[in-house]
Structure formats: structure tokens, C-alpha cells
Design a protein around this motif. Structure first.
Motif, PDB file in Angstrom:
ATOM      1  N   LEU A 143     -18.138   2.130   8.142  1.00  0.00           N
ATOM      2  CA  LEU A 143     -17.630   2.045   6.768  1.00  0.00           C
ATOM      3  C   LEU A 143     -18.584   1.221   5.888  1.00  0.00           C
ATOM      4  N   ILE A 144     -19.069   0.119   6.435  1.00  0.00           N
ATOM      5  CA  ILE A 144     -19.963  -0.755   5.668  1.00  0.00           C
ATOM      6  C   ILE A 144     -21.272  -0.022   5.354  1.00  0.00           C
ATOM      7  N   ALA A 145     -21.754   0.771   6.316  1.00  0.00           N
ATOM      8  CA  ALA A 145     -22.974   1.554   6.071  1.00  0.00           C
ATOM      9  C   ALA A 145     -22.749   2.554   4.936  1.00  0.00           C
ATOM     10  N   GLU A 146     -21.532   3.058   4.834  1.00  0.00           N
ATOM     11  CA  GLU A 146     -21.199   4.040   3.797  1.00  0.00           C
ATOM     12  C   GLU A 146     -20.993   3.357   2.438  1.00  0.00           C
ATOM     13  N   VAL A 147     -20.218   2.279   2.426  1.00  0.00           N
ATOM     14  CA  VAL A 147     -19.814   1.637   1.167  1.00  0.00           C
ATOM     15  C   VAL A 147     -20.906   0.705   0.625  1.00  0.00           C
ATOM     16  N   LYS A 148     -21.687   0.140   1.539  1.00  0.00           N
ATOM     17  CA  LYS A 148     -22.781  -0.784   1.191  1.00  0.00           C
ATOM     18  C   LYS A 148     -22.342  -1.957   0.304  1.00  0.00           C
ATOM     19  N   PRO A 149     -21.362  -2.699   0.731  1.00  0.00           N
ATOM     20  CA  PRO A 149     -20.972  -3.884  -0.057  1.00  0.00           C
ATOM     21  C   PRO A 149     -22.006  -4.993   0.137  1.00  0.00           C
ATOM     22  N   LYS A 150     -22.013  -5.930  -0.786  1.00  0.00           N
ATOM     23  CA  LYS A 150     -22.844  -7.129  -0.613  1.00  0.00           C
ATOM     24  C   LYS A 150     -22.048  -8.176   0.171  1.00  0.00           C
ATOM     25  N   TYR A 151     -20.737  -8.199  -0.077  1.00  0.00           N
ATOM     26  CA  TYR A 151     -19.874  -9.173   0.590  1.00  0.00           C
ATOM     27  C   TYR A 151     -18.745  -8.464   1.337  1.00  0.00           C
ATOM     28  N   VAL A 152     -18.476  -8.912   2.545  1.00  0.00           N
ATOM     29  CA  VAL A 152     -17.303  -8.434   3.277  1.00  0.00           C
ATOM     30  C   VAL A 152     -16.394  -9.641   3.476  1.00  0.00           C
ATOM     31  N   VAL A 153     -15.194  -9.569   2.930  1.00  0.00           N
ATOM     32  CA  VAL A 153     -14.254 -10.702   2.983  1.00  0.00           C
ATOM     33  C   VAL A 153     -13.098 -10.351   3.915  1.00  0.00           C
ATOM     34  N   LEU A 154     -12.792 -11.264   4.824  1.00  0.00           N
ATOM     35  CA  LEU A 154     -11.719 -11.035   5.800  1.00  0.00           C
ATOM     36  C   LEU A 154     -10.804 -12.259   5.846  1.00  0.00           C
ATOM     37  N   PRO A 155      -9.537 -12.059   6.223  1.00  0.00           N
ATOM     38  CA  PRO A 155      -8.682 -13.230   6.473  1.00  0.00           C
ATOM     39  C   PRO A 155      -9.092 -13.836   7.819  1.00  0.00           C
ATOM     40  N   HIS A 156      -9.105 -15.160   7.934  1.00  0.00           N
ATOM     41  CA  HIS A 156      -9.531 -15.782   9.194  1.00  0.00           C
ATOM     42  C   HIS A 156      -8.364 -15.818  10.181  1.00  0.00           C
ATOM     43  N   THR A 157      -7.995 -14.659  10.659  1.00  0.00           N
ATOM     44  CA  THR A 157      -6.896 -14.539  11.623  1.00  0.00           C
ATOM     45  C   THR A 157      -7.465 -14.550  13.040  1.00  0.00           C
ATOM     46  N   TYR A 158      -6.584 -14.612  14.016  1.00  0.00           N
ATOM     47  CA  TYR A 158      -7.032 -14.519  15.415  1.00  0.00           C
ATOM     48  C   TYR A 158      -7.761 -13.198  15.649  1.00  0.00           C
ATOM     49  N   GLN A 159      -7.249 -12.127  15.038  1.00  0.00           N
ATOM     50  CA  GLN A 159      -7.871 -10.820  15.240  1.00  0.00           C
ATOM     51  C   GLN A 159      -9.278 -10.789  14.651  1.00  0.00           C
ATOM     52  N   VAL A 160      -9.438 -11.353  13.466  1.00  0.00           N
ATOM     53  CA  VAL A 160     -10.752 -11.390  12.825  1.00  0.00           C
ATOM     54  C   VAL A 160     -11.724 -12.232  13.652  1.00  0.00           C
ATOM     55  N   ARG A 161     -11.226 -13.332  14.186  1.00  0.00           N
ATOM     56  CA  ARG A 161     -12.083 -14.166  15.037  1.00  0.00           C
ATOM     57  C   ARG A 161     -12.540 -13.401  16.261  1.00  0.00           C
ATOM     58  N   ASP A 162     -11.768 -12.391  16.661  1.00  0.00           N
ATOM     59  CA  ASP A 162     -12.083 -11.626  17.859  1.00  0.00           C
ATOM     60  C   ASP A 162     -13.200 -10.600  17.620  1.00  0.00           C
ATOM     61  N   PHE A 163     -13.279 -10.047  16.398  1.00  0.00           N
ATOM     62  CA  PHE A 163     -14.280  -8.990  16.201  1.00  0.00           C
ATOM     63  C   PHE A 163     -15.357  -9.311  15.167  1.00  0.00           C
ATOM     64  N   ALA A 164     -15.031 -10.111  14.137  1.00  0.00           N
ATOM     65  CA  ALA A 164     -15.972 -10.257  13.019  1.00  0.00           C
ATOM     66  C   ALA A 164     -17.320 -10.876  13.412  1.00  0.00           C
ATOM     67  N   PRO A 165     -17.357 -11.879  14.316  1.00  0.00           N
ATOM     68  CA  PRO A 165     -18.675 -12.408  14.690  1.00  0.00           C
ATOM     69  C   PRO A 165     -19.568 -11.324  15.323  1.00  0.00           C
ATOM     70  N   ALA A 166     -18.963 -10.458  16.133  1.00  0.00           N
ATOM     71  CA  ALA A 166     -19.753  -9.400  16.783  1.00  0.00           C
ATOM     72  C   ALA A 166     -20.165  -8.324  15.773  1.00  0.00           C
TER      73      ALA A 166
END
Lengths: 333, 259
Positions: free
Chosen positions: A87-110
Motif C-alpha cells: 500500500l505504501i509503495a502505491e500511495v507513496k506517503p511521506k509520513y506513516v502515522v500509527l497508534p502505538h498499540t501492542y499490535q503496532v509494536r509487533d509489526f511496525a518496526p519490521a
């Protein structure tokens, strides 16, 4: 999509995770400050997320991305990373903002790693003084004893940011009208390596701290299990429920169900009396809603004093018994 | 079975925290150091897995300057079989403080690759910078599946089943093949202490030093570090314990209205 912001929302059951709209508010604000457009994405099984996407269409967003696939019916890091990278490759945002939830901690660093980036995680504030200089992201060091200001290094890459619970107001999300677009990621079942089970609870919760009007909460400063009786006596005198920060429950001194914080219960009492609690952010997110906070701690720099209305820097082994005695005296008088 | 446990050395919890002279880091001069607590739980889980499996090797891994060897020795004293120290300069170019979380994870991942571990464990986050990313980033760099916030690990025939924590007291089981990486949540086990015998034995155990790769260009940049400004006006009470108690009772009665 220069300076565009993409907010990745999180679902819970059939609805939203409570922090999703906080992230959305942060994303809208960042987009406005940077002069970019804000979009949002929701992932899941297509039929399940359709009503959620329709709800997002009433917010002030450029595009609502509905990322639907049968393989996204249940969260897996592999599924989320693959779908979001596409999706990011398609949309090409400059910023990706996520809530710092347990789920986000599980995937966002990777996810950030896959794109050669770094997640600036658990951010408490986003400051834009001059749009051309880019935003400054504030995150906490040393369990909240220091604030560190981060900038994204540039090089045209995507800047990943997750925002801390309670740092942005979910009710600040601006309404409007936006277009819903579907995005069909290419996912392969064989590439999802983990097999997640259903969520469960260890035992029926018997203590509901969320409705307690008065809570006396104890932390590491109590030192030994033996000393808990001091705090129990204070709780009894006040007619309060007793609660604790995580280390006390980890040590088995109080049952896990009495834990307040991100991994325990969220409380909003009239009075929260924190005894020997330093106030690590994981604890603060669970009690920030208290009407009055009184903190007793020997360390004047303890972050708990940042949220306390009344603070006592002192020896809890002197102050707590004196307070118990004074309350008992007041009750009699 | 080979288990690598990546640990970090962090300032002690009660350490006096001061901003470094350049205003962009932590003043480390008077800091006493300790093993990051979630990492201690990761080590404990590894030691218990070894005890349950009967046969396994536990390798403890840490990146940092000379001082981190005290933390590695502590892990050896608790029962890890050998240690790998990725040596970085104390300060300046190439030091941990000059690297972003991706680069630090890269250092650790390179050392793990050399070990060809079946299982990599680390704490879910550090008590100092609190990024909570190193483990997950390492998993991506190593190309292995991962789970975070793990409380228990069970060995299956050719994989593992873990119990992980979700929010608000919920749990979940997740299965995955090996090799894998897990970030461990505190509280899943009771931590053991090093015995005198363990401390003695630790001196004989292997501590291998490997040199760190040069630092990559940072993706993010720390521009300023400062003590937080108070958002709330906190009224600080002083006096003897009895005086403080009397003031508090007054407030509890007339302002908070809970007495």
C-alpha cells in the motif's frame, strides 16, 4: 503525494481500537501543518472492514484505503507487513502515522526495516515550527525522565511514527467527506509464518478497578511483600481498592488483575493515591483519567509527579502510616 | 538446540539522570549500569527452556563498550554457557548512542547469523530508550518469524508455541516454525539470582569479543534531549510525616471529598 500522511488504523472486534482516532487526529494535524493531504487505511477481511471504511468516509481525508483480503481476517505480522508495504509503495506517503498499540509494536518496526527506515515510536508530541524544516517528534527516554526530540533524516524516505496513548485527542478528528478506494494486496498464505490462536483471558476477572471511586496503588518503592500491609491499611482506612504497577504483580505480591497500566486495567477514579510508583509510561496510560492524583515517592524526579496534583517527596514508610493514622482519626472525629 | 539471548546494559532504575553537555544524549559519567530488566526475563526463559529441553546451549549477546562485560558475566553466572560481546566505542563515531535502532539491531543480527541460532530471545523493550524495536527489527533482518510480548514458550516437534500478551489482560497463543525470534515480556517467570558457584564458574566461561561494523548513516536524528516541562501544576507538600498527613486529610475531606 509530497508531504502526504497515511494513518494506519487498528480495529478491535467489529469496531475501532480506542487509539485509532487519536492517531487519525495526529495525522490530520501533521498533514495540515506540513501542507499535505491526509489519508487513512484500514486492514481486514473485506466485508468486515466495509462499514468501518464507510465511517471513515465522513472524516476529513483525501482517501480512505480499504485493504481487504481473506488472509487479513486475523492479525499476523507477516500479513500486515506485506499488505502495508504494498500500500505504501502505491500511495507513496511521506509520513506513516500509527497508534502505538501492542499490535503496532509487533509489526511496525519490521515494516520500517523492510523499507530501510526506522520507526520513531511512542511519540508524545509532534511539533512543526516551519514546514520546510520538517516535524520534530518528541519521545520519552529513561521511563519519562527525559524528553528526546527526533527528526527524520530525510533522503526522501518514508517517516514512520507511532503515537502514544492519550497524547492526541480522538475527538479532535475533523469531519468531512472522502473517497473510499479498495486496495487488493497480493498475499500468499505460505508466506504467513505464524499461526495465531484466539484471544483468551486466564481467568474470569473478579476485580473491576475501572469503576472504583478511590484507588490506592503501590509500586516498586514498597521494597518487600511484607511491607504491603502498610498500603493495605491505608486502603482500608480510605475505603479504597488496592491496585499496583506491573512489577508488583510480576513478583506475585498482588494478583495480575490488580494491575493498572497498558497491560492491566484502565482506571478513572476520583482519587488515585500512588505510593512508591515512579510512573513509567506503561503505568501512566492506565491512570491518566483519574480526577485527582496524589503521589508519594522518594525520588523527586519520578515521572509520577508530572501527572500528580499533590506530590510528597518523602519516605513512604513514614508518610503512609502517618496518613493512615490521620485518616482514621478524622473518621472518628 | 541453540538459543541466543540478546541483552542490553542500561542505567540503573534509580540512576540520577542528567543531559549530556551537547544536549543530545544522556550524561553517562556517574551512571551505574545493570542488565535491562525485560532482557533478564528473556535470559530466564532461555535458561528454563534449556532445563526443560535437557540439551541446549544458551549464548548471551550484548553490544556496547567494555563496561557491558559485567552484564555478560552476570548472565554467565546465572547459567548462560558463553558470551559474545560486540565491541563498540565508549563514545563518538560508532558508539551505541550514535547509531539508530536499525543499526544497533544490525550489529546484533550479524552476530546472531554467525551463531546460526534456532531461537533468539530478547526483552520487549529497553528501560532507557524504550524504543521496543530491536527484537522485531532483528527478526526482519534475519528473515525469521517473530512474536512480541511473550510470556511462555513451549517447544513443539519442529517449532514453538508461545503465549503472548495482548492489551487489557487478554492473551493469545501463537505457533511458528524455528528458527524464530521472540521478545519477552516481564513477569512470565521468576528471575533467578546468580549463585556463588555460578559466579565462580562464569570466570571460566568463554567471552568472545567481535568488532562492530562501522556505523551506518542514521535514518533518524536526535536533535535535543531535555527534562520534561511539567504540564500540570503539582503542589508539593513538605514538612514532617505528621504535618503532611494532616494536610492530606484536609485536602481529601474538603477538595477531593472522599472522606
Amino acid at each position: 503525494m509530497s508531504n502526504g500522511v497515511l494513518v494506519v488504523l487498528e480495529t478491535k472486534g467489529a469496531g475501532w481500537h480506542r487509539m485509532s482516532f487519536e492517531a487519525l487526529a495526529a495525522g490530520q494535524k501533521l498533514a495540515a501543518d506540513m501542507g499535505g493531504a491526509c489519508s487513512a487505511a484500514v486492514l481486514g477481511e473485506a466485508a468486515a472492514i466495509a462499514p468501518l471504511a464507510a465511517e471513515l468516509a465522513t472524516k476529513r481525508l483525501a482517501t480512505v484505503w480499504m485493504v481487504g483480503d481473506a488472509l487479513l481476517a486475523q492479525y499476523t505480522a507477516d500479513g500486515w507487513i506485506a499488505a502495508l508495504a504494498q500500500l505504501i509503495a502505491e500511495v507513496k506517503p511521506k509520513y506513516v502515522v500509527l497508534p502505538h498499540t501492542y499490535q503496532v509494536r509487533d509489526f511496525a518496526p519490521a515494516l520500517a526495516t523492510r523499507m530501510g527506515e526506522v520507526l520513531i515510536g511512542d511519540v508524545t508530541a509532534i511539533q512543526v515550527a516551519v514546514a520546510a524544516d520538517g516535524p520534530v517528534f518528541v519521545r520519552q527516554w529513561m521511563q519519562g525522565k527525559l524528553n528526546a526530540e527526533y527528526r527524520h533524516g530525510g533522503d526522501g524516505g518514508v517517516c514512520f511514527v507511532s503515537v502514544q496513548a492519550g497524547s492526541f485527542r480522538g475527538d479532535a478528528v475533523e469531519s468531512g467527506a472522502s473517497e473510499v478506494k479498495t486496495f487488493a494486496p497480493t498475499l500468499e498464505a505460505a508466506k504467513i509464518r505464524t499461526k495465531p490462536g484466539e484471544a483468551f483471558r486466564e481467568a474470569a476477572q473478579t476485580v473491576d478497578l475501572s469503576s472504583a471511586p478511590v484507588i490506592v496503588s503501590v509500586g516498586r518503592g514498597i521494597g518487600e511483600q511484607e511491607n504491603l500491609k502498610l498500603v493495605e491499611a491505608l486502603a482500608t482506612a480510605l475505603g479504597a481498592e488496592i491496585a499496583a504497577s506491573r512489577p508488583i504483580c510480576d513478583a506475585g505480591w498482588l494478583p495480575m488483575e490488580r494491575q493498572v497500566g497498558s497491560s492491566g486495567q484502565t482506571v478513572a477514579p476520583k482519587l488515585y493515591l500512588a505510593v512508591g510508583i515512579s510512573g513509567a509510561i506503561q503505568h501512566l496510560v492506565g491512570m491518566k483519567g483519574a480526577k485527582t492524583v496524589i503521589a508519594i515517592n522518594k525520588d523527586a524526579d519520578a515521572p509520577i509527579f508530572e501527572v500528580a496534583d499533590i506530590g510528597v517527596v518523602g519516605d513512604l514508610f513514614e508518610v503512609v502510616p502517618a496518613l493512615t493514622k490521620a485518616i482514621e482519626g478524622a473518621a472518628r472525629g | 538446540m541453540k538459543i541466543v539471548v540478546a541483552v542490553k546494559q542500561v542505567p540503573e532504575r534509580d540512576a540520577v539522570v542528567r543531559v549530556a553537555a551537547d544536549g543530545r544524549g544522556l550524561d553517562e559519567r556517574d551512571v551505574t549500569w545493570t542488565m535491562n530488566e525485560p532482557d533478564a526475563y528473556a535470559l530466564e526463559e532461555a535458561l528454563q527452556l534449556k532445563e526443560r529441553a535437557g540439551e541446549a546451549e544458551v549464548v548471551v549477546l550484548c553490544a556496547g563498550p567494555e563496561r557491558v562485560q559485567s552484564t555478560l558475566r552476570e548472565a554467565l553466572a546465572k547459567g548462560a554457557d558463553r558470551a559474545v560481546h560486540v565491541v563498540t566505542p565508549e563514545s563518538g563515531a560508532g558508539s551505541l548512542g550514535e547509531r539508530d535502532s536499525l543499526d544497533v539491531a544490525r550489529l546484533l543480527a550479524e552476530a546472531v547469523k554467525a551463531e546460526a541460532a534456532d531461537l533468539v530471545l530478547t526483552g520487549l523493550q529497553s528501560d532507557d530508550l524504550g524504543a521496543g524495536q530491536t527484537g522485531v527489527v532483528m527478526a526482519e533482518l534475519l528473515g525469521v518469524p517473530h512474536a512480541t510480548l511473550v510470556l511462555q514458550v513451549e517447544l513443539l516437534g519442529n517449532g514453538i508455541k508461545v503465549k503472548r500478551e495482548l492489551e487489557d489482560g487478554w492473551m493469545q497463543q501463537v505457533e511458528m516454525p524455528l528458527p524464530a525470534l521472540l521478545t519477552v515480556q516481564s513477569g512470565g517467570n521468576r528471575l533467578r539470582y546468580a549463585t556463588l558457584m555460578g559466579i565462580k564458574r562464569a570466570r571460566q566461561k568463554e567471552m568472545r569479543e567481535v568488532s562492530a561494523a562501522a556505523a551506518a548513516k542514521r535514518v533518524d536524528e536526535v536533535v535535543k534531549v531535555s527534562p520534561p516541562t511539567r504540564v500540570k501544576r503539582t503542589e508539593m507538600l513538605t514538612g514532617s510525616a505528621d504535618e503532611i498527613a494532616a494536610t492530606l486529610v484536609e485536602r481529601l475531606r474538603f477538595e477531593v471529598k472522599v472522606l
